[in-house]
Write an enzyme that holds these catalytic residues in place. Structure first.
Site, PDB file in Angstrom:
ATOM      1  N   THR A  58       0.539  16.615 -35.615  1.00 57.89           N
ATOM      2  CA  THR A  58       1.019  15.542 -34.964  1.00 57.89           C
ATOM      3  C   THR A  58       2.479  14.533 -34.226  1.00 57.89           C
ATOM      4  O   THR A  58       1.941  14.317 -33.414  1.00 57.89           O
ATOM      5  CB  THR A  58       0.598  14.518 -35.462  1.00 57.89           C
ATOM      6  OG1 THR A  58      -0.966  14.485 -36.444  1.00 57.89           O
ATOM      7  CG2 THR A  58       0.807  13.258 -35.393  1.00 57.89           C
TER       8      THR A  58
ATOM      9  N   HIS B 228       4.522  16.782 -32.830  1.00 58.54           N
ATOM     10  CA  HIS B 228       5.100  16.982 -32.229  1.00 58.54           C
ATOM     11  C   HIS B 228       4.570  17.367 -30.808  1.00 58.54           C
ATOM     12  O   HIS B 228       4.375  17.553 -29.563  1.00 58.54           O
ATOM     13  CB  HIS B 228       5.960  18.667 -32.220  1.00 58.54           C
ATOM     14  CG  HIS B 228       5.011  19.245 -32.512  1.00 58.54           C
ATOM     15  ND1 HIS B 228       3.728  20.166 -31.947  1.00 58.54           N
ATOM     16  CD2 HIS B 228       5.000  19.901 -33.439  1.00 58.54           C
ATOM     17  CE1 HIS B 228       3.450  21.028 -32.153  1.00 58.54           C
ATOM     18  NE2 HIS B 228       3.584  20.798 -33.249  1.00 58.54           N
TER      19      HIS B 228
ATOM     20  N   HIS C 204       2.817  27.629 -30.019  1.00 61.04           N
ATOM     21  CA  HIS C 204       2.014  27.059 -28.849  1.00 61.04           C
ATOM     22  C   HIS C 204       4.273  26.531 -28.201  1.00 61.04           C
ATOM     23  O   HIS C 204       4.313  25.404 -28.132  1.00 61.04           O
ATOM     24  CB  HIS C 204       0.979  26.275 -28.892  1.00 61.04           C
ATOM     25  CG  HIS C 204       0.633  25.754 -28.050  1.00 61.04           C
ATOM     26  ND1 HIS C 204       0.990  26.717 -26.607  1.00 61.04           N
ATOM     27  CD2 HIS C 204       0.900  24.093 -26.924  1.00 61.04           C
ATOM     28  CE1 HIS C 204       0.943  24.770 -25.656  1.00 61.04           C
ATOM     29  NE2 HIS C 204       0.598  24.291 -25.806  1.00 61.04           N
TER      30      HIS C 204
ATOM     31  N   TYR D 245      -0.298  23.353 -19.037  1.00 61.59           N
ATOM     32  CA  TYR D 245      -0.903  21.858 -18.417  1.00 61.59           C
ATOM     33  C   TYR D 245       0.495  21.163 -18.330  1.00 61.59           C
ATOM     34  O   TYR D 245       1.732  21.820 -18.971  1.00 61.59           O
ATOM     35  CB  TYR D 245      -1.518  21.625 -19.698  1.00 61.59           C
ATOM     36  CG  TYR D 245      -0.449  21.352 -20.947  1.00 61.59           C
ATOM     37  CD1 TYR D 245      -0.158  20.136 -21.420  1.00 61.59           C
ATOM     38  CD2 TYR D 245      -1.077  22.329 -21.875  1.00 61.59           C
ATOM     39  CE1 TYR D 245       0.361  20.500 -22.513  1.00 61.59           C
ATOM     40  CE2 TYR D 245      -0.601  22.496 -23.217  1.00 61.59           C
ATOM     41  CZ  TYR D 245      -0.069  21.589 -23.817  1.00 61.59           C
ATOM     42  OH  TYR D 245       0.929  21.233 -24.522  1.00 61.59           O
TER      43      TYR D 245
ATOM     44  N   TRP E 138      -7.511  18.418 -33.855  1.00 59.91           N
ATOM     45  CA  TRP E 138      -5.883  18.317 -32.166  1.00 59.91           C
ATOM     46  C   TRP E 138      -6.104  17.235 -32.104  1.00 59.91           C
ATOM     47  O   TRP E 138      -7.635  16.140 -32.844  1.00 59.91           O
ATOM     48  CB  TRP E 138      -6.848  18.995 -30.907  1.00 59.91           C
ATOM     49  CG  TRP E 138      -6.593  20.729 -30.855  1.00 59.91           C
ATOM     50  CD1 TRP E 138      -6.279  21.890 -33.059  1.00 59.91           C
ATOM     51  CD2 TRP E 138      -6.352  21.608 -30.484  1.00 59.91           C
ATOM     52  NE1 TRP E 138      -6.164  22.535 -32.002  1.00 59.91           N
ATOM     53  CE2 TRP E 138      -6.298  22.157 -30.941  1.00 59.91           C
ATOM     54  CE3 TRP E 138      -7.023  22.078 -28.841  1.00 59.91           C
ATOM     55  CZ2 TRP E 138      -6.121  24.079 -29.694  1.00 59.91           C
ATOM     56  CZ3 TRP E 138      -7.088  22.651 -28.367  1.00 59.91           C
ATOM     57  CH2 TRP E 138      -6.760  23.895 -28.712  1.00 59.91           C
TER      58      TRP E 138
ATOM     59  N   TYR F 298     -44.702  25.865 -42.437  1.00 66.23           N
ATOM     60  CA  TYR F 298     -43.544  25.546 -41.418  1.00 66.23           C
ATOM     61  C   TYR F 298     -43.355  23.785 -42.141  1.00 66.23           C
ATOM     62  O   TYR F 298     -43.663  23.749 -41.673  1.00 66.23           O
ATOM     63  CB  TYR F 298     -44.014  25.752 -39.881  1.00 66.23           C
ATOM     64  CG  TYR F 298     -42.623  25.042 -39.207  1.00 66.23           C
ATOM     65  CD1 TYR F 298     -41.474  25.869 -39.320  1.00 66.23           C
ATOM     66  CD2 TYR F 298     -43.021  23.950 -38.822  1.00 66.23           C
ATOM     67  CE1 TYR F 298     -40.872  25.391 -37.985  1.00 66.23           C
ATOM     68  CE2 TYR F 298     -41.881  23.608 -37.950  1.00 66.23           C
ATOM     69  CZ  TYR F 298     -40.859  24.366 -37.749  1.00 66.23           C
ATOM     70  OH  TYR F 298     -39.865  23.973 -36.573  1.00 66.23           O
TER      71      TYR F 298
ATOM     72  N   ASP G  40     -34.566  24.202 -39.594  1.00 67.60           N
ATOM     73  CA  ASP G  40     -36.206  23.911 -40.124  1.00 67.60           C
ATOM     74  C   ASP G  40     -37.122  24.963 -40.311  1.00 67.60           C
ATOM     75  O   ASP G  40     -35.853  25.672 -40.363  1.00 67.60           O
ATOM     76  CB  ASP G  40     -36.795  24.071 -38.243  1.00 67.60           C
ATOM     77  CG  ASP G  40     -36.423  25.579 -37.498  1.00 67.60           C
ATOM     78  OD1 ASP G  40     -35.057  25.332 -37.698  1.00 67.60           O
ATOM     79  OD2 ASP G  40     -37.552  25.617 -36.793  1.00 67.60           O
TER      80      ASP G  40
END
Length: 820
Positions: free
Chosen positions: A51, A53, A230, A264, A366, A538, A551
């Site tokens: 958080t 950075h 990163h 980015y 994130w 079912y 299910d």
């Protein structure tokens, strides 16, 4: 998978005061839980984790509806928060550039997701991209995708704002408390041990970010995430940005993605911040990350900010200068390698541990999704369920074979590599494969199987041995033609006309036994399973609000023994959480296998192999028998998810190959073939059979999903029953569509527009596949109730594809073929 309701007010300890921990404390206290303690090993409000950075980019659009919902809530919440007179979210918008035809096509697909999930966005020209970002070289750009409501989250400010709000409601935030142990008793968490004392707790939430595996080991809980570094760099002052931005808000241009080069960009007043995923994966050992003070003593800004590796940066800097010629005279003034978390499938890890009750994970999250995750986990703890579907994030979604350290490391690193890749929805991972194979794998290889992967299993999608059966040529657009073959059509037709073998081994099989087994399954599921041995039912698993958790097919093989066909490891955990002491639940999947024998000649194939009566009168639909086929003991269930006569045949894994060979030899006179999952998916959609996790989830109730027939309100009380009794009329229903153009296809997640829509779509596609019997592509979509014959259109790569609402089932509505 919540704990039982609390008899006393819960005492909650959150480990980690990053953006997730602060958001969670805020969400919990907003729901009236005031005994909340947040422990942080570093100083507040910037303790040195991811958080502290984070560049704060929030792009809401994702192929995952759940992640998009998390991001939308994060934007909504942070937009209403302030700290130091500054907003915690700056809606500068987002812009994704396409410099290749493949990326430009992918942005059209992304625009479809945005429409499906309710995010504003538009495809824009290269000239418009230049207007939004004057520094880019317009000649490189084919177009862009502009999302005006995306922007920059100030993670540290948002953490502080939520921390202060939670403190006002009674929460405690304690800095410089290093967790050293997790106390437990009788399989339940009882407290958190730190270097400054022990904190009793009824619930502990690990929101420790990339330290999650460290905390998990203390609790005896695997946390399947890999920390990776990163690269992030800042340029020196740029003349082109001088005076362009207020230093308090830092940015005015959209956050920019140049995904074709894994880059980015965001503004920092008169500088640019640049992040790169183009470099080699740089794994980080979470057990070796330095404490805050030691990191500072070694000249690191914080534990999560590692030294910048110049050699990894050089190629990316050249790509930056190509896109923005103004950078050719610029310099990079500072950079670091920031640590954050990846999981084997790129999704967060959320939920209460199976190994230790009351110990929760909120990991691999994130900033983009932080507030949304916190809200969901708080709902889960307080109410027992979230308001959004969480199956993609459930900690129990991974199979045992997917939880090894080697698998987590290899797949986590690959998720980093693929962050900005154009990934097809069917694209299988390349490594480690093969991991899980059925006993028939060698025979499938001999038949030229084309394998895709799911849950670690090798799944044959078609067989090249069937190429001679292909009739005519079917053309598809390049995207729909990936991981597909015209052989699929031949296999689907052959199943309708003759008989085929399908490998159904990856289907999850549970054994439920014990004196209380029947009462337990009656209480847990919606249908009446109190039938004589030999019956198959079912039914559905619901949560407390009536949402569909899964299910199931439940076969009663003896008075106190049931075989349950389920969907994911989370189903077993859910059942175990509710099981009384006189019920045992065991996973049979790895030790058994299954072949589906389906088609009009299925009886001709299997009857000569057994002395038991496999006629319709002797072996009815939705019945089970334990018998022998040749030398092989099998549990045979007369079920068909392709809409044809046939059986699911189960045996132990050691006899699987013998079963395949027995059926294959006996089937030669009937013209038997092996058929793959692609044909299976086509055939099941023609019959309208739902796929849990795709067509319906916890966000949907049985009636709107078209599964009301699996609910028996008269069979007694069951989990979720009370909620079903008070449901309003459905505002949306799972709707079958037939595309009007016989040559058109869609693949799923596309927006659907009904007549009279004022710009926004009416709903979205769940499953889609070409129906070779019908000669049209079949798509199921969540839409407002529309009469059959209503015209709609589906947006596919920006094109409007006409479709019509159909009556279901689309194929064999009287079930003649199955019940012959």
């Amino acid at each position: 998978m919540s704990s039982a309701p609390e008899t006393v007010s819960p005492r909650i300890v959150v480990i980690g005061a990053g953006i997730v921990g602060c958001s969670l404390a805020d969400e919990l206290t907003a729901r009236g839980l005031h005994d909340v303690t947040v422990l942080e090993q570093g100083p507040l409000p910037a303790p040195g984790g991811s958080t502290s950075h984070a560049p704060g980019l929030v792009f809401q659009t994702s192929p995952s509806k759940t992640l998009t919902a998390f991001a939308r809530y994060t934007v909504e919440k942070f937009s209403a928060l302030e700290a130091d007179g500054l907003p915690c979210f700056h809606p500068v918008g987002g812009l994704e550039l396409a410099t290749t035809p493949e990326r430009w096509a992918d942005l059209h697909r992304k625009a479809g997701w945005a429409g499906s999930w309710g995010v504003r966005g538009e495809l824009v020209s290269a000239a418009r991209c230049k207007e939004l970002w004057p520094l880019v070289d317009e000649s490189m750009i084919l177009g862009g995708f502009h999302t005006p409501d995306d922007g920059l989250a100030r993670a540290v400010l948002a953490s502080r704002a939520q921390m202060h709000r939670a403190q006002e409601r009674g929460a405690r935030f304690l800095e410089r408390h290093t967790v050293t142990g997790i106390d437990q008793q009788g399989g339940r968490v009882t407290g958190v041990v730190t270097d400054r004392g022990t904190f009793p707790a009824t619930h502990v939430v690990s929101a420790a970010g990339f330290w999650g595996p460290v905390i998990g080991r203390m609790a005896g809980v695997d946390v399947p995430l890999l920390p990776l570094a990163h690269q992030y760099a800042r340029t020196g002052p740029l003349p082109q940005l001088a005076g362009a931005n207020d230093p308090r808000t830092e940015a005015s241009k959209p956050i920019l993605r140049f995904q074709d080069r894994d880059l980015y960009f965001r503004e920092h007043t008169d500088r640019l911040g640049i992040g790169s995923y183009a470099h080699r994966p740089l794994p980080v050992d979470p057990f070796a990350v330095l404490p805050y003070d030691e990191a500072r003593a070694r000249s690191l800004d914080m534990p999560s900010s590692l030294p910048f590796t110049e050699e990894d940066w050089a190629p990316s800097w050249r790509d930056c200068q190509e896109l923005m010629p103004a950078l050719r005279d610029a310099t990079v003034d500072e950079g670091f390698n920031g640590v954050f978390s990846f999981t084997p499938d790129g999704m967060p890890v959320l939920g209460e541990s199976r190994a230790l009750r009351g110990f929760w994970l909120a990991e691999a999250v994130w900033v983009t999704h932080s507030a949304g995750v916190a809200k969901a986990v708080a709902e889960w703890i307080v109410d027992g369920h979230a308001t959004v579907d969480l199956h993609e994030c459930d900690v129990h979604r991974f199979e045992g074979a997917q939880r090894s350290p080697a698998y987590v490391r290899e797949r986590g690193a690959q998720q980093f590599v693929e962050v900005y890749d154009v990934v097809h929805p069917l694209q299988p991972m390349e490594h480690p494969r093969p991991l899980r194979v059925s006993p028939f794998h060698a025979r499938q290889q001999e038949l030229g199987a084309s394998f895709l992967e799911g849950g670690g299993w090798e799944r044959a999608h078609w067989y090249e041995a069937n190429a001679p059966l292909v009739e005519g040529a079917e053309s598809r657009d390049p995207w729909a033609a990936r991981h597909w073959s015209p052989v699929v059509a031949a296999e689907a037709r052959h199943t309708r006309e003759r008989v085929a073998l399908y490998d159904m081994t990856p289907l999850r099989r549970l054994e439920v036994t014990g004196p209380g087994a029947l009462a337990f399954l009656q209480r847990m599921t919606t249908n009446n399973v109190a039938k004589k041995p030999g019956a198959v039912t079912y039914t559905l698993l619901l949560d407390e609000k009536g949402g569909i958790r899964s299910d199931l097919t439940v076969a009663r093989l003896a008075a106190d023994r049931f075989q349950v066909g389920a969907n994911s490891p989370a189903d077993q955990v859910w059942l175990e959480r509710h099981a009384p002491d006189d019920v045992q639940i065991r996973d049979l999947t790895s030790g058994t296998c299954c072949i589906g024998v389906w088609g009009p000649l299925a009886r001709d194939l299997v009857q000569p192999l057994t002395r038991d009566d496999f006629s319709h009168e002797g072996f009815g639909y939705f019945r089970a028998k334990e018998t022998y086929l040749g030398h092989v003991p099998v549990t045979a269930m007369r079920l068909s998810y392709v809409g044809e006569l046939g059986w699911e045949l189960y045996t132990t894994a050691d006899l699987g190959l013998r079963l395949w060979d027995t059926l294959w030899a006996a089937g030669q006179e009937c013209g038997v073939i092996a058929a793959g999952r692609s044909a299976f998916n086509s055939l099941r959609l023609e019959k309208g059979y739902r796929a849990w996790g795709t067509d319906m989830t916890e966000e949907h109730n049985p009636y709107e999903a078209g599964l009301g027939f699996a609910v028996r309100l008269d069979h007694g009380d069951f989990l979720g029953r009370a909620a079903l009794e008070h449901l309003p009329p459905p505002r949306r229903v799972l709707t079958p569509l037939l595309l009007d153009d016989p040559s058109a296809v869609v693949l799923g997640k596309e927006p659907v527009y009904a007549a009279g829509d004022a710009g926004a779509p009416s709903g979205y596609v769940t499953s889609a596949a070409y129906g070779y019997t019908l000669g049209r592509c079949v798509a199921y979509a969540w839409l407002p109730p529309l009469p059959a014959g209503s015209a709609v259109h589906i947006e596919y790569f920006g094109e409007k594809v006409p479709a019509t609402v159909a009556e279901e089932p689309l194929f064999d509505p009287k079930m003649v073929r199955i019940r012959r």
